[in-house]
Design a protein around this motif. Structure first.
Motif, short mmCIF file in Angstrom:
data_model
loop_
_atom_site.label_atom_id
_atom_site.label_comp_id
_atom_site.label_asym_id
_atom_site.label_seq_id
_atom_site.Cartn_x
_atom_site.Cartn_y
_atom_site.Cartn_z
N LEU A 166 -5.90 1.95 -7.22
CA LEU A 166 -5.60 0.84 -8.13
C LEU A 166 -5.03 -0.36 -7.36
O LEU A 166 -5.36 -1.51 -7.66
N TYR A 167 -4.19 -0.08 -6.37
CA TYR A 167 -3.69 -1.19 -5.56
C TYR A 167 -4.83 -1.87 -4.81
O TYR A 167 -4.90 -3.11 -4.74
N CYS A 168 -5.74 -1.08 -4.25
CA CYS A 168 -6.88 -1.66 -3.53
C CYS A 168 -7.76 -2.50 -4.46
O CYS A 168 -8.26 -3.56 -4.07
N LEU A 181 0.83 -1.21 0.00
CA LEU A 181 0.00 0.00 0.00
C LEU A 181 0.86 1.26 0.00
O LEU A 181 0.65 2.18 -0.80
N PHE A 182 1.86 1.30 0.88
CA PHE A 182 2.69 2.50 0.97
C PHE A 182 3.69 2.59 -0.18
O PHE A 182 4.07 3.70 -0.58
N SER A 200 -11.15 -2.16 0.25
CA SER A 200 -12.09 -1.05 0.09
C SER A 200 -11.39 0.26 0.44
O SER A 200 -10.60 0.31 1.39
N THR A 201 -11.70 1.31 -0.33
CA THR A 201 -11.12 2.61 -0.04
C THR A 201 -11.99 3.70 -0.65
O THR A 201 -12.80 3.44 -1.54
N THR A 249 -7.68 12.78 2.69
CA THR A 249 -7.48 11.58 3.48
C THR A 249 -8.08 10.39 2.72
O THR A 249 -8.92 10.56 1.84
N GLN A 250 -7.62 9.19 3.07
CA GLN A 250 -8.05 8.00 2.34
C GLN A 250 -8.04 6.77 3.26
O GLN A 250 -7.01 6.14 3.43
N PRO A 251 -9.20 6.42 3.85
CA PRO A 251 -9.25 5.21 4.65
C PRO A 251 -9.17 3.97 3.76
O PRO A 251 -9.66 3.96 2.63
N VAL A 252 -8.52 2.94 4.29
CA VAL A 252 -8.35 1.67 3.55
C VAL A 252 -8.68 0.52 4.51
O VAL A 252 -8.25 0.54 5.68
N ALA A 253 -9.40 -0.47 4.01
CA ALA A 253 -9.81 -1.58 4.87
C ALA A 253 -10.21 -2.78 4.01
O ALA A 253 -10.37 -2.67 2.79
#
Length: 213
Positions: free
Chosen positions: A170-172, A67-68, A178-179, A205-209
């Motif tokens: 795109l990675y998600c 992700l990073f 989900s993002t 901001t961008q939550p990812v889960a």
């Protein structure tokens, strides 16, 4: 007897405080990113979408690494990154708010370095989803690095955040996560919570889960 109880209670409080201070790691060294896996690019472009239904499960180290790397990783020997920036200014920082603390991604060491203890996810947006997602990325532009023209500072800082957030989208899509990008943020309050100088400004901001079941 009362003195002994008081001493014991005081020691218990100190122990609890010490445990709380040790709750977040000072630096989380991420494993090398997996650069070989994932879905084909055209499929990721097709599957890319905003999703606001999150599972609170923590994300494993390998997913955090990938992700990073997508958001701000170094991809070439000369130090250039996965994300373009105007004149290669590399004027963006990527923070991440998690339950145990706020971290800053260090591309050179591929690690998450602790900025402060405590959970500030609720300050990352005005929607409840930020409190559920295990990680919330915060894109911060260092406008002191972007020329002297005020309009140029705003334009390029916003563009850089857009490039990074699309990489994460795109990675998600590739990893089945989900993002959603969020602009509905009290930016001055979040900048204060992070402790940013006035030369650095929150962009998005961008939550990812994992998707909610």
């Amino acid at each position: 007897m009362n003195m002994k109880l008081a001493t014991f209670a005081f020691a218990a409080v100190l122990l609890a405080a010490s445990a709380a201070l040790c709750g977040a790691e000072k630096s989380i060294k991420l494993p090398p990113p997996d650069k070989t896996g994932g879905k084909p690019l055209m499929q990721c472009l097709t599957d890319r979408k905003s999703e606001r239904k999150f599972d609170s499960r923590p994300l494993p180290a390998q997913i955090l690494s990938n992700l990073f790397y997508a958001a701000d990783g170094i991809s070439r020997p000369d130090g250039r990154k996965t994300v373009p920036t105007a004149r290669n200014l590399q004027s963006q920082d990527v923070y991440v708010a998690m339950a145990d603390g706020l971290y800053l991604y260090n591309p050179k060491t591929h690690s998450l370095d602790l900025v402060k203890q405590g959970d500030i996810r609720e300050k990352c947006g005005k929607q409840a989803i930020h409190k559920i997602a295990p990680v919330v990325l915060i894109y911060v532009g260092d406008v002191s690095k972007i020329g002297k023209n005020a309009a140029e500072k705003v334009f390029y800082a916003a563009n850089h955040a857009g490039y990074a957030s699309q990489n994460v989208y795109l990675y998600c899509a590739s990893a089945g996560l989900s993002t959603v990008v969020c602009g509905l943020v009290d930016k001055p309050a979040l900048e204060k919570a992070i402790g940013l100088p006035n030369t650095k400004r929150v962009q998005l901001t961008q939550p990812v889960a994992y998707p909610a079941k």
